[in-house]
Design a protein around this motif. Structure first.
Motif, PDB file in Angstrom:
ATOM      1  N   TYR A   6       0.628  -4.789   3.744  1.00 48.33           N
ATOM      2  CA  TYR A   6      -0.602  -4.936   4.514  1.00 48.33           C
ATOM      3  C   TYR A   6      -1.269  -6.276   4.242  1.00 48.33           C
ATOM      4  O   TYR A   6      -1.061  -6.896   3.198  1.00 48.33           O
ATOM      5  N   ARG A  47       0.873  -1.172   0.000  1.00 48.01           N
ATOM      6  CA  ARG A  47       0.000   0.000   0.000  1.00 48.01           C
ATOM      7  C   ARG A  47       0.903   1.212   0.000  1.00 48.01           C
ATOM      8  O   ARG A  47       1.660   1.437   0.938  1.00 48.01           O
ATOM      9  N   GLU A  73       1.951  -3.292   7.971  1.00 48.24           N
ATOM     10  CA  GLU A  73       1.427  -2.107   7.282  1.00 48.24           C
ATOM     11  C   GLU A  73       2.246  -0.877   7.640  1.00 48.24           C
ATOM     12  O   GLU A  73       3.440  -0.855   7.379  1.00 48.24           O
ATOM     13  N   GLY A  74       1.636   0.152   8.264  1.00 51.05           N
ATOM     14  CA  GLY A  74       2.402   1.363   8.566  1.00 51.05           C
ATOM     15  C   GLY A  74       2.914   1.390   9.979  1.00 51.05           C
ATOM     16  O   GLY A  74       3.455   2.401  10.413  1.00 51.05           O
ATOM     17  N   ARG A  95      -2.632   6.498   1.756  1.00 53.11           N
ATOM     18  CA  ARG A  95      -2.484   5.082   1.484  1.00 53.11           C
ATOM     19  C   ARG A  95      -3.399   4.714   0.318  1.00 53.11           C
ATOM     20  O   ARG A  95      -4.553   5.130   0.253  1.00 53.11           O
ATOM     21  N   ARG A 150       3.735   0.072   2.183  1.00 52.83           N
ATOM     22  CA  ARG A 150       3.502  -0.620   3.445  1.00 52.83           C
ATOM     23  C   ARG A 150       3.010  -2.024   3.136  1.00 52.83           C
ATOM     24  O   ARG A 150       2.079  -2.196   2.339  1.00 52.83           O
TER      25      ARG A 150
END
Lengths: 465, 390, 90
Positions: free
Chosen positions: B326, B229, B350-351, B283, B324
């Protein structure tokens, strides 16, 4: 939406715009300067004479417009400009010609950050573009053919040019006599500059370099050293001369950031990123063409013919009738490229220059990063890639975004690592090509041509980062 | 290349694939547990998502649940690491979440209460107090919450520091060394990895490859629904102090509607040591397309100006982007893959990867060495029903 | 001062400018080489590349900042000031 946007109104951009317009394309000619001409066709700004090539009914001129971002889309390109005052505008074009030129390559030395030390191009801009003498006693140093016209301009304007220091040596031309013999015009040009310098009694010292500048608040003296063939400074024969201005230039670096942002393929193995094209000046990105110094530094005549070729290609690709003479222009380009290759070889920067650095010598002027910081990152932090060096020592993260320090940081890092880095573009990519205010950025209209993706990602609240 | 030649004969207990923050943290913990470890990365240390991170260590953005539990363990461990490890700085910056509408303020207040019940220090702050903490904040503050536990560090620096200690404990680090195959024995267990520099026997492979995790899992013959992402961050010119802590707009708490094509944005504004201000964050699913969408950057700029009107005249010097990793249910994937014994995933953060890395490493260590897991591992297990391949 | 010349100020001091001149060139012609002090070490800086690439020549003009002195034409009555790191950042 216009047919062709040409970015840069120097020799290459003017030729591309003129050629495309003659074939019937509507052209937007975008240039950041107050007047067209770029660095080469510099007119005295206080009394500029108009450039006929920039004027044509099908050419819309956008002077004083800096391009801060470009985007390629299936239907064309989006070009984001701003004026010096910060007013923003987005242009759309079916095709794009990048002709953004090049800027001086410098090598640092102790004291190079003192006021009064300029690039060779900076001296040229002041003397020829502004009619201002940067100093009364000047040394011009570096390597490459550009030193002579700069020194000649200074001498003609009344400065005492104490010396021209060229780190290279004319003997290096011996390997290229066949090429040189086919470029009589260049020899004539050289002869002219030598005559001017002789008339003003300006000594030219080969295998010499400025290895140090000293002064309190501005440069007051420089130390000139003799160099070995690999540019290692020799301990004997050093000279300290009083000066109030210094010009430094070791060739040029292509301004390739817009091409990099678009994802254009680069010329493999180039010292600084240069844009790869086919013989029609098409880049690897459909609808994007490149001409002039950004495809590889080669001078104004090469830039002009590449501009014509790019203009012809874009016209043909858009369905217009291109001009005749393309085959001849390709031959001219091939000849000019051979001469440019010879120049590259003769004036190539040799590794010994790093011997005139001290640990405290600044590499990144913007962030005030010394040589020792790069050495520390390699030696003690075991960093092996250019991007991590940049993030750790902050070279290339200041206002100029790596333009001045990029090639030097890479050279110093590679010398310390003992091998080339793989991420050669780490200090050259600038998705924001020039600073733009948040307000101007915020005003960019939505992009209805942007690629979209299906659906959302569920209903769970998103994390902050 | 001599180190890997040694290992070709002897093998290691664990190969960690990925020298980003998660791989580095895992290597450090596993080496501390007495295991022989080799860390491999196709690039340089922190050259993936880690190098694009701002280095946020957050509890503020997490609802009570498994991710918050992991974050709390992880931040505790970061504070220890900050004291233990030289050469990386941990900043106890704190975070201020600001609501600019009544509905956002209500949602923020409700969430903060639930977070407090889960042990998070979430301090409601009046609009006046918020503006005294942040003098340049918009006057339109409807509510705010301060999170003193939020921290920040420099991610590549931190990953490098963890790897340095892992190596001091005997681990090997091989960068620019991609894994080209994962060998499995007749019982399906992993038994080795192969690289251009040779084969490395190992009984355990930790998949900490971030955005490349699905590719690593594929080498072992199994799908793993980890996808990239893309996110952008704007960086301004150096400025005199205008923003004191990390400031977030609470808009995202209430607003779950998506923009076109899966684009979602939140507003994060913070100053750095160098005087620049970072503005995030977006995102969107765009594969690994590295180009920049200027209209998305424009949204970030607009949001930043809404929160800090005085920033309107400030110049953006650069933008950077990261991808990221995810997972479909937005929780990390941590644990042994039941289809491939010996393959332990540590990915999908992810982040939040920087913040969650030490907690992930502790959990991986516990799972590998058979200790009581530091947090309940079930929500993260690779075979959970909500982790359906997309 | 000839007909086309005009006055502007740099840090309060009067300086002469001409139409088409850049701020940097006008200051240089007046013998002013130092335009600012660097943020970290307070070192003097002035014009360097002259073509807008190096961002060393940053000044404030009529409250706008940062402005590249080498690119910006000077106008009559302009108030040009040196940037102070603690106020302007760089």
């Amino acid at each position: 939406m216009t047919d062709v946007a040409v970015i840069g109104a120097g020799p290459a951009g003017l030729a591309a715009a003129r050629t495309a317009a003659h074939a019937g394309c509507r052209v937007a000619l975008v240039d950041a300067g107050a007047h067209p001409g770029g660095q080469y066709l510099r007119r005295l700004a206080t009394a500029p004479t108009p450039l006929p090539d920039a004027v044509h009914p099908l050419i819309d001129n956008f002077q004083g417009a800096s391009v801060w971002a470009v985007e390629a889309r299936p239907g064309g390109v989006r070009i984001h400009l701003r004026s010096a005052a910060g007013e923003g505008r987005t242009l759309r074009a079916r095709a794009l010609v990048l002709a953004t030129g090049a800027y001086d390559r410098t090598l640092p030395f102790p004291g190079w950050d003192l006021p009064g030390v300029f690039t060779a191009g900076g001296l040229q801009a002041l003397v020829k573009g502004q009619g201002v003498l940067p100093g009364r006693r000047v040394v011009v140093a570096g390597s490459g053919p550009f030193l002579l016209p700069v020194a000649a301009a200074l001498a003609t304007a009344g400065a005492r040019v104490v010396a021209v220091c060229d780190a290279s040596h004319p003997a290096r031309w011996a390997r290229h006599l066949a090429t040189v013999s086919r470029h009589a015009g260049k020899l004539a040009e050289l002869g002219h500059y030598l005559r001017v310098l002789r008339r003003h009694r300006v000594p030219i010292r080969f295998r010499h370099a400025v290895v140090r500048a000293d002064g309190d608040q501005a440069v007051g003296s420089v130390t000139i050293a003799r160099l070995a063939g690999d540019w290692t400074p020799l301990p004997t024969g050093r000279q300290t001369v009083a000066v109030d201005a210094v010009g430094v230039g070791f060739g040029f670096v292509p301004s390739a950031e817009l091409a990099l942002a678009l994802g254009c393929d680069l010329v493999p193995g180039a010292a600084a990123p240069a844009v790869h094209t086919d013989t029609g000046m098409r880049t690897s990105v459909a609808g994007v063409y490149a001409a002039g110094e950004i495809t590889g530094v080669g001078g104004a005549a090469l830039a002009d013919v590449e501009g014509r070729l790019a203009g012809a290609s874009v016209a043909a690709d858009l369905g217009f009738t291109p001009p005749a003479g393309t085959a001849r222009d390709r031959r001219r380009r091939a000849r000019a490229l051979r001469f440019a290759a010879a120049l590259d070889e003769v004036y190539a920067i040799q590794p010994g220059w790093q011997q005139w650095l001290t640990g405290e010598t600044l590499v990144c002027r913007c962030e005030e990063v010394p040589v020792s910081a790069i050495h520390h990152a390699v030696d003690d932090l075991a960093i092996t890639d250019l991007r991590s060096i940049k993030l750790t020592v902050r070279a290339g993260m200041g206002m100029c975004q790596g333009r001045v320090c990029g090639p030097t940081t890479r050279a110093i890092a590679e010398a310390r690592l003992g091998h080339p880095v793989t991420d050669v573009t780490a200090l050259s990519t600038r998705p924001i090509a020039v600073p733009v205010s948040l307000r101007t950025l915020a005003d960019v209209p939505p992009d209805d041509t942007a690629p979209t993706r299906p659906g959302g990602c569920g209903t769970r609240p998103e994390p902050a980062t | 290349m001599s180190r890997i030649m040694d290992h070709i004969n002897r093998g290691v207990d664990v190969v960690v694939i990925g020298a980003g923050i998660v791989g580095a943290a895992c290597a450090d913990e596993l080496a501390a547990a007495g295991l022989s470890v080799a860390v491999l990365d196709k690039g340089a240390v922190g050259s993936g998502t880690t190098g694009s991170g701002e280095g946020n260590l957050l509890v503020s953005d997490k609802d009570p649940g498994p991710e918050l539990a992991l974050a709390q363990v992880s931040l505790r461990r970061w504070r220890e690491l900050g004291a233990e490890l030289p050469s990386f700085a941990l900043e106890a910056k704190g975070g201020l979440v600001v609501a600019t509408s009544d509905s956002a303020a209500a949602a923020l207040s409700e969430r903060a209460a639930r977070q407090r019940a889960a042990g998070v220090d979430a301090v409601p702050v009046s609009a006046t107090r918020a503006r005294s903490l942040e003098p340049y904040l918009t006057p339109d503050v409807a509510g705010a919450v301060h999170y003193p536990e939020d921290m920040q560090l420099q991610p590549v620096q931190a990953a490098a520091a963890l790897l340095r200690r892992a190596r001091a404990r005997g681990a090997t680090l091989l960068t620019e060394t991609p894994v080209t195959a994962i060998d499995r024995g007749p019982d399906g267990r992993v038994c080795a990895v192969r690289t251009p520099a040779g084969r490395l026997d190992a009984g355990i492979v930790v998949n900490a490859a971030g955005v490349a995790s699905a590719g690593v899992a594929a080498l072992a013959g199994v799908p793993l629904p980890i996808a990239p992402r893309r996110g952008y961050v704007l960086v301004t010119e150096p400025l005199p102090p205008m923003v004191n802590s990390k400031v977030y707009d609470a808009g995202y708490v209430a607003d779950v509607a998506t923009d076109d094509g899966g684009l979602q944005t939140s507003t994060v504004v913070e100053a750095t040591d160098g005087g620049t201000i970072l503005i995030g964050a977006s995102r969107e699913r765009a594969g690994l397309d590295p180009t920049f969408r200027v209209d998305v950057l424009a949204i970030l700029a607009r949001q930043a100006i809404r929160l800090f009107p005085a920033l309107a005249g400030v110049h953006v010097l650069r933008a950077y982007r990261g991808f990221r990793p995810y997972s479909p249910d937005h929780l990390p994937v941590i644990g042994e893959d039941p289809r491939v014994p010996g393959l332990v995933h540590a990915t999908g953060h992810e982040g939040a990867g920087i913040g969650l890395a030490p907690g992930t490493a502790l959990l991986v260590r516990d799972l590998v060495t058979g200790r009581d897991p530091v947090v309940d591992p079930r929500p993260f297990r690779p075979d959970r029903p909500s982790l359906v391949a997309a | 001062m000839s007909d086309s010349e005009f006055g502007f100020t740099f840090d309060g001091e009067p300086v002469t400018g001409r139409p088409g001149a850049t701020v940097g060139a006008a200051l240089l012609a007046a013998g002013i080489r130092t335009l600012r002090a660097t943020r970290r070490h307070g070192r003097p800086r002035g014009l360097f590349c002259g073509i807008g690439v190096c961002f060393d020549c940053l000044v404030s003009v009529n409250g706008e900042t940062p402005v590249r002195a080498c690119l910006t034409p000077v106008a009559p009555g302009d108030t040009v000031t040196s940037r102070r790191p603690e106020v302007d950042g760089r």
